[in-house]
Design a protein around this motif. Structure first.
Motif, PDB file in Angstrom:
ATOM      1  N   UNK A  82       0.841  -1.206   0.000  1.00  0.00           N
ATOM      2  CA  UNK A  82       0.000   0.000   0.000  1.00  0.00           C
ATOM      3  C   UNK A  82       0.869   1.246   0.000  1.00  0.00           C
ATOM      4  N   UNK A  83       1.972   1.199   0.731  1.00  0.00           N
ATOM      5  CA  UNK A  83       2.893   2.334   0.719  1.00  0.00           C
ATOM      6  C   UNK A  83       3.535   2.504  -0.662  1.00  0.00           C
ATOM      7  N   UNK A  84       3.835   1.400  -1.312  1.00  0.00           N
ATOM      8  CA  UNK A  84       4.392   1.472  -2.657  1.00  0.00           C
ATOM      9  C   UNK A  84       3.408   2.135  -3.622  1.00  0.00           C
ATOM     10  N   UNK A  85       2.158   1.765  -3.511  1.00  0.00           N
ATOM     11  CA  UNK A  85       1.135   2.364  -4.369  1.00  0.00           C
ATOM     12  C   UNK A  85       1.096   3.871  -4.162  1.00  0.00           C
ATOM     13  N   UNK A  86       1.161   4.304  -2.910  1.00  0.00           N
ATOM     14  CA  UNK A  86       1.164   5.738  -2.619  1.00  0.00           C
ATOM     15  C   UNK A  86       2.425   6.407  -3.171  1.00  0.00           C
ATOM     16  N   UNK A  87       3.586   5.765  -2.986  1.00  0.00           N
ATOM     17  CA  UNK A  87       4.842   6.320  -3.483  1.00  0.00           C
ATOM     18  C   UNK A  87       4.843   6.460  -4.998  1.00  0.00           C
ATOM     19  N   UNK A  88       4.172   5.560  -5.682  1.00  0.00           N
ATOM     20  CA  UNK A  88       4.173   5.585  -7.151  1.00  0.00           C
ATOM     21  C   UNK A  88       3.577   6.866  -7.710  1.00  0.00           C
ATOM     22  N   UNK A  89       2.727   7.510  -6.935  1.00  0.00           N
ATOM     23  CA  UNK A  89       2.080   8.727  -7.412  1.00  0.00           C
ATOM     24  C   UNK A  89       0.948   8.465  -8.384  1.00  0.00           C
ATOM     25  N   UNK A  90       0.517   7.218  -8.510  1.00  0.00           N
ATOM     26  CA  UNK A  90      -0.598   6.902  -9.405  1.00  0.00           C
ATOM     27  C   UNK A  90      -1.865   7.594  -8.927  1.00  0.00           C
ATOM     28  N   UNK A  91      -2.615   8.129  -9.892  1.00  0.00           N
ATOM     29  CA  UNK A  91      -3.859   8.835  -9.589  1.00  0.00           C
ATOM     30  C   UNK A  91      -5.033   8.162 -10.302  1.00  0.00           C
ATOM     31  N   UNK A  92      -6.205   8.537  -9.891  1.00  0.00           N
ATOM     32  CA  UNK A  92      -7.427   8.035 -10.526  1.00  0.00           C
ATOM     33  C   UNK A  92      -7.382   8.350 -12.033  1.00  0.00           C
ATOM     34  N   UNK A  93      -7.653   7.345 -12.829  1.00  0.00           N
ATOM     35  CA  UNK A  93      -7.659   7.522 -14.275  1.00  0.00           C
ATOM     36  C   UNK A  93      -6.327   7.245 -14.952  1.00  0.00           C
ATOM     37  N   UNK A  94      -5.261   7.018 -14.175  1.00  0.00           N
ATOM     38  CA  UNK A  94      -3.942   6.777 -14.759  1.00  0.00           C
ATOM     39  C   UNK A  94      -3.862   5.394 -15.406  1.00  0.00           C
ATOM     40  N   UNK A  95      -2.926   5.291 -16.357  1.00  0.00           N
ATOM     41  CA  UNK A  95      -2.558   4.004 -16.947  1.00  0.00           C
ATOM     42  C   UNK A  95      -1.201   3.627 -16.383  1.00  0.00           C
ATOM     43  N   UNK A  96      -1.135   2.454 -15.755  1.00  0.00           N
ATOM     44  CA  UNK A  96       0.043   2.035 -15.002  1.00  0.00           C
ATOM     45  C   UNK A  96       0.565   0.721 -15.562  1.00  0.00           C
TER      46      UNK A  96
END
Length: 210
Positions: free
Chosen positions: A39-53
C-alpha cells in the motif's frame, strides 16, 4: 523446491515459476506486513485516478490489484511478466481494470509514451546483468513525458538467516548491491531521480521522473 528457473539467466536470479510458493515466501519475507508495504508502494508511485500504469515483473499480480483500486474504473493497470505460470495466476484473480501480458522487461511490447506510471518491484535483479540497462531504457520509452517510475529492490542483508531467505527469493543476484546498481542505471536511462530511500531494512526504492 526452487522458485527460480536459472537456465537462461546465469547472471541474474532468473524468472520465478512457482506462483503459489512465491506467495507463501513473500508473506514470510515481509513478516506479515506485505500488504502494508505494498500500500505504501502504491502511494509512493504517485498513481492517480484515471492513470494508466505498467507493472514490470508483476509476478502473481498482487501489486497490480492494489494499483487498480488506486486508479479506479477510469484507469487501467497492465502487468508484464516473463513466466507463463505467474501470468496465469494473476489473470485468474484480475479485476476488470487489470490486464496481464507475457513478455520481457528488456523488450516491452507497448508503444512509446503509453503509461503515466511504471513500477517494478523486486524484478530488476531477475534480469540478466547485460539486460538491465536496456530494461530501464524501455521503461523510459513507454512512459509519457513527466511520467513517474518507481523501482523497489532488495538490499543485501547482513544477518545470516535473512541472507538465506533473501537467497530463496533473489537467487544469487544480490551482488553488486542493487541500490548501487540502480544509482547508475536509472539516470543513465534518461530519468531524473527524485527520491531514494528504504521501505524496510532490506528494501530500497528509487523514485524518478521521465
Amino acid at each position: 523446491m526452487k522458485l527460480h528457473h536459472h537456465t537462461d539467466h546465469a547472471d541474474g536470479a532468473g524468472p520465478i515459476v512457482r506462483p503459489r510458493l512465491y506467495e507463501v515466501v513473500s508473506e514470510i519475507g515481509f513478516a506479515g506486513r506485505r500488504r502494508l508495504v505494498s500500500i505504501r508502494l502504491v502511494a509512493l508511485s504517485g498513481a492517480h485516478r484515471g492513470d494508466h500504469v505498467l507493472d514490470v515483473g508483476c509476478g502473481t499480480g498482487y501489486l497490480t490489484r492494489l494499483l487498480a483500486r488506486r486508479v479506479g474504473p477510469e484507469g487501467h493497470v497492465t502487468g508484464l511478466d516473463v513466466a507463463q505460470p505467474m501470468i496465469e495466476h494473476a489473470r485468474a484473480r484480475a479485476p476488470g481494470t487489470c490486464a496481464y501480458v507475457l513478455g520481457e522487461g528488456q523488450a516491452l511490447p507497448f508503444p512509446d509514451a503509453r503509461f503515466d506510471v511504471v513500477v517494478s518491484c523486486l524484478a530488476v535483479h531477475h534480469l540478466p546483468a547485460a539486460a538491465r540497462g536496456t530494461a530501464l531504457r524501455e521503461m523510459f520509452r513507454v512512459l509519457r513525458p513527466g511520467g513517474r517510475l518507481l523501482i523497489v529492490e532488495l538490499r543485501p542483508p547482513a544477518n545470516r538467516l535473512a541472507a538465506r531467505l533473501a537467497g530463496m527469493v533473489a537467487g544469487h543476484a544480490l551482488r553488486p548491491s542493487m541500490p548501487d546498481l540502480l544509482a547508475e542505471l536509472v539516470p543513465a536511462a534518461g530519468f531524473r531521480v527524485e527520491a531514494t530511500g528504504e521501505l524496510r531494512p532490506l528494501l530500497h526504492y528509487v523514485l524518478a521522473v521521465r
